[in-house]
Design a protein around this motif. Structure first.
Motif, PDB file in Angstrom:
ATOM      1  N   PHE A   1       0.829  -1.205   0.000  1.00  0.00           N
ATOM      2  CA  PHE A   1       0.000   0.000   0.000  1.00  0.00           C
ATOM      3  C   PHE A   1       0.863   1.254   0.000  1.00  0.00           C
ATOM      4  CE2 PHE A   1      -2.326   3.326   2.319  1.00  0.00           C
ATOM      5  CZ  PHE A   1      -3.475   3.409   1.561  1.00  0.00           C
ATOM      6  N   ARG A   2       1.863   1.309   0.875  1.00  0.00           N
ATOM      7  CA  ARG A   2       2.732   2.490   0.930  1.00  0.00           C
ATOM      8  C   ARG A   2       3.461   2.688  -0.396  1.00  0.00           C
ATOM      9  NH1 ARG A   2       3.131   4.753   5.888  1.00  0.00           N
ATOM     10  NH2 ARG A   2       2.670   3.463   7.731  1.00  0.00           N
ATOM     11  N   ALA A   3       3.905   1.588  -0.999  1.00  0.00           N
ATOM     12  CA  ALA A   3       4.629   1.673  -2.267  1.00  0.00           C
ATOM     13  C   ALA A   3       3.738   2.221  -3.376  1.00  0.00           C
ATOM     14  CB  ALA A   3       5.174   0.302  -2.658  1.00  0.00           C
ATOM     15  N   TYR A   4       2.524   1.739  -3.434  1.00  0.00           N
ATOM     16  CA  TYR A   4       1.612   2.125  -4.510  1.00  0.00           C
ATOM     17  C   TYR A   4       1.036   3.521  -4.308  1.00  0.00           C
ATOM     18  CZ  TYR A   4      -1.790   1.391  -8.255  1.00  0.00           C
ATOM     19  OH  TYR A   4      -2.512   1.493  -9.419  1.00  0.00           O
ATOM     20  N   MET A   5       0.965   3.959  -3.032  1.00  0.00           N
ATOM     21  CA  MET A   5       0.318   5.232  -2.717  1.00  0.00           C
ATOM     22  C   MET A   5       1.318   6.365  -2.493  1.00  0.00           C
ATOM     23  SD  MET A   5      -2.896   4.763  -3.009  1.00  0.00           S
ATOM     24  CE  MET A   5      -3.526   6.255  -2.240  1.00  0.00           C
ATOM     25  N   GLY A   6       2.474   6.289  -3.114  1.00  0.00           N
ATOM     26  CA  GLY A   6       3.370   7.441  -3.062  1.00  0.00           C
ATOM     27  C   GLY A   6       4.820   7.137  -2.752  1.00  0.00           C
ATOM     28  N   ARG A   7       5.077   6.073  -1.998  1.00  0.00           N
ATOM     29  CA  ARG A   7       6.456   5.711  -1.678  1.00  0.00           C
ATOM     30  C   ARG A   7       7.003   4.832  -2.801  1.00  0.00           C
ATOM     31  NH1 ARG A   7       7.880   5.286   3.650  1.00  0.00           N
ATOM     32  NH2 ARG A   7       9.930   4.731   2.787  1.00  0.00           N
ATOM     33  N   ARG A   8       7.200   5.428  -3.978  1.00  0.00           N
ATOM     34  CA  ARG A   8       7.540   4.645  -5.169  1.00  0.00           C
ATOM     35  C   ARG A   8       8.864   3.903  -5.026  1.00  0.00           C
ATOM     36  NH1 ARG A   8       2.953   4.159  -7.710  1.00  0.00           N
ATOM     37  NH2 ARG A   8       3.784   4.183  -9.834  1.00  0.00           N
ATOM     38  N   GLU A   9       9.765   4.439  -4.198  1.00  0.00           N
ATOM     39  CA  GLU A   9      11.053   3.765  -4.006  1.00  0.00           C
ATOM     40  C   GLU A   9      10.905   2.387  -3.365  1.00  0.00           C
ATOM     41  OE1 GLU A   9      10.327   5.957  -0.115  1.00  0.00           O
ATOM     42  OE2 GLU A   9       9.948   6.285  -2.260  1.00  0.00           O
ATOM     43  N   LEU A  10       9.730   2.125  -2.799  1.00  0.00           N
ATOM     44  CA  LEU A  10       9.471   0.810  -2.200  1.00  0.00           C
ATOM     45  C   LEU A  10       8.995  -0.217  -3.223  1.00  0.00           C
ATOM     46  CD1 LEU A  10       7.606   1.875   1.074  1.00  0.00           C
ATOM     47  CD2 LEU A  10      10.003   1.181   0.858  1.00  0.00           C
ATOM     48  N   LEU A  11       8.621   0.226  -4.406  1.00  0.00           N
ATOM     49  CA  LEU A  11       8.044  -0.682  -5.394  1.00  0.00           C
ATOM     50  C   LEU A  11       8.935  -1.889  -5.710  1.00  0.00           C
ATOM     51  CD1 LEU A  11       6.298   1.790  -7.860  1.00  0.00           C
ATOM     52  CD2 LEU A  11       5.189  -0.046  -6.583  1.00  0.00           C
ATOM     53  N   PRO A  12      10.238  -1.722  -5.918  1.00  0.00           N
ATOM     54  CA  PRO A  12      11.049  -2.907  -6.214  1.00  0.00           C
ATOM     55  C   PRO A  12      10.995  -3.969  -5.121  1.00  0.00           C
ATOM     56  CG  PRO A  12      12.240  -0.935  -6.842  1.00  0.00           C
ATOM     57  CD  PRO A  12      11.020  -0.474  -6.090  1.00  0.00           C
ATOM     58  N   ARG A  13      10.829  -3.570  -3.865  1.00  0.00           N
ATOM     59  CA  ARG A  13      10.742  -4.549  -2.776  1.00  0.00           C
ATOM     60  C   ARG A  13       9.523  -5.448  -2.914  1.00  0.00           C
ATOM     61  NH1 ARG A  13      11.184  -2.001   3.051  1.00  0.00           N
ATOM     62  NH2 ARG A  13      10.654  -4.171   3.523  1.00  0.00           N
ATOM     63  N   THR A  14       8.457  -4.902  -3.497  1.00  0.00           N
ATOM     64  CA  THR A  14       7.228  -5.691  -3.599  1.00  0.00           C
ATOM     65  C   THR A  14       7.370  -6.858  -4.561  1.00  0.00           C
ATOM     66  OG1 THR A  14       6.208  -4.396  -5.401  1.00  0.00           O
ATOM     67  CG2 THR A  14       5.909  -3.585  -3.150  1.00  0.00           C
ATOM     68  N   LEU A  15       8.360  -6.808  -5.454  1.00  0.00           N
ATOM     69  CA  LEU A  15       8.546  -7.875  -6.435  1.00  0.00           C
ATOM     70  C   LEU A  15       8.953  -9.191  -5.786  1.00  0.00           C
ATOM     71  CD1 LEU A  15      10.331  -5.825  -9.226  1.00  0.00           C
ATOM     72  CD2 LEU A  15       7.989  -6.713  -9.275  1.00  0.00           C
ATOM     73  N   ALA A  16       9.425  -9.138  -4.538  1.00  0.00           N
ATOM     74  CA  ALA A  16       9.775 -10.376  -3.826  1.00  0.00           C
ATOM     75  C   ALA A  16       8.560 -11.266  -3.618  1.00  0.00           C
ATOM     76  CB  ALA A  16      10.424 -10.046  -2.483  1.00  0.00           C
TER      77      ALA A  16
END
Length: 222
Positions: A185-200
């Motif tokens: 949720f944080r990655a998708y809602m603005g913390r874009r730098e977290l997006l690569p972590r979600t790929l795990a």
């Protein structure tokens, strides 16, 4: 860990939705008995995973990866205190109001057995929209909801069956990564730098979110 209520929505005409039908099913109320749960089919064609529940805007809601939406009574209680108003089970448009389970700490790909037969798998977190904000009638609601980052998960149906109020929830599988509903949720809602972590989370992540993460990781606009 159990289901407090299973909540269903009926279409209601409102002025604030941009759904082509001009209706919304966000006003969900507890069902009086067991509810059949099954995979509704792909997004854009399939609607809710719960029999008798209405999804009015198939462009953005429903389908395999948003078949069931769960929200914790504990989180509703938090918002009751903050907003100074009662929030009934189903008030956030959730299909399952749960208790005893931190649904936002659930891992993408985590599996829940509910009752005797149904198995659901966590796919993503809920994204707040205009309809949600206008339904609650709270100023700055999307920002407030986003800042707290307790969205509740969308789940896909792995094994169909019936769910009733009072059914036990058993976590039967937790994958070997740290991608939680809150993180996605944080990655998708603005913390874009977290997006690569979600790929795990691999293929368990909602395909739309996974595509956004892949584009970001590759340096392309998402």
């Amino acid at each position: 860990m159990r289901v407090l209520t299973v909540n269903l929505g009926r279409p209601k005409a409102v002025e604030y939705t941009d759904a082509p039908s001009g209706t919304t099913g966000i006003d969900k109320r507890p069902a009086g008995g067991p509810v059949r749960v099954a995979d509704p089919g792909r997004k854009g064609e399939g609607a809710s995973g719960l029999a008798g529940d209405t999804v009015c805007d198939l462009r953005h809601h429903g389908g395999t990866h948003q078949a069931v939406y769960a929200y914790a009574r504990e989180d509703l209680d938090h918002w009751e205190a903050e907003l100074g108003r009662p929030l009934a089970n189903g008030a956030f448009g959730e299909n399952l109001t749960t208790t005893g389970l931190d649904v936002n700490a659930a891992l993408i790909g985590e599996r829940w057995r509910i009752g005797g037969s149904v198995v659901l798998e966590v796919a993503s977190g809920r994204v707040p929209c205009r309809t949600f904000a206008d339904w609650l009638g709270e100023r700055g609601w999307v920002k407030r909801f986003t800042e707290r980052a307790a969205p509740g998960p969308y789940l896909r149906v792995l094994e169909p069956g019936e769910i009733s109020a009072g059914d036990a929830i058993e976590v039967v599988h937790r994958p070997d990564h740290d991608v939680t509903v809150e993180l996605v949720f944080r990655a998708y809602m603005g913390r874009r730098e977290l997006l690569p972590r979600t790929l795990a989370a691999g293929d368990a992540l909602d395909p739309e979110l996974r595509e956004a993460a892949l584009k970001y990781a590759a340096g392309r606009p998402s």
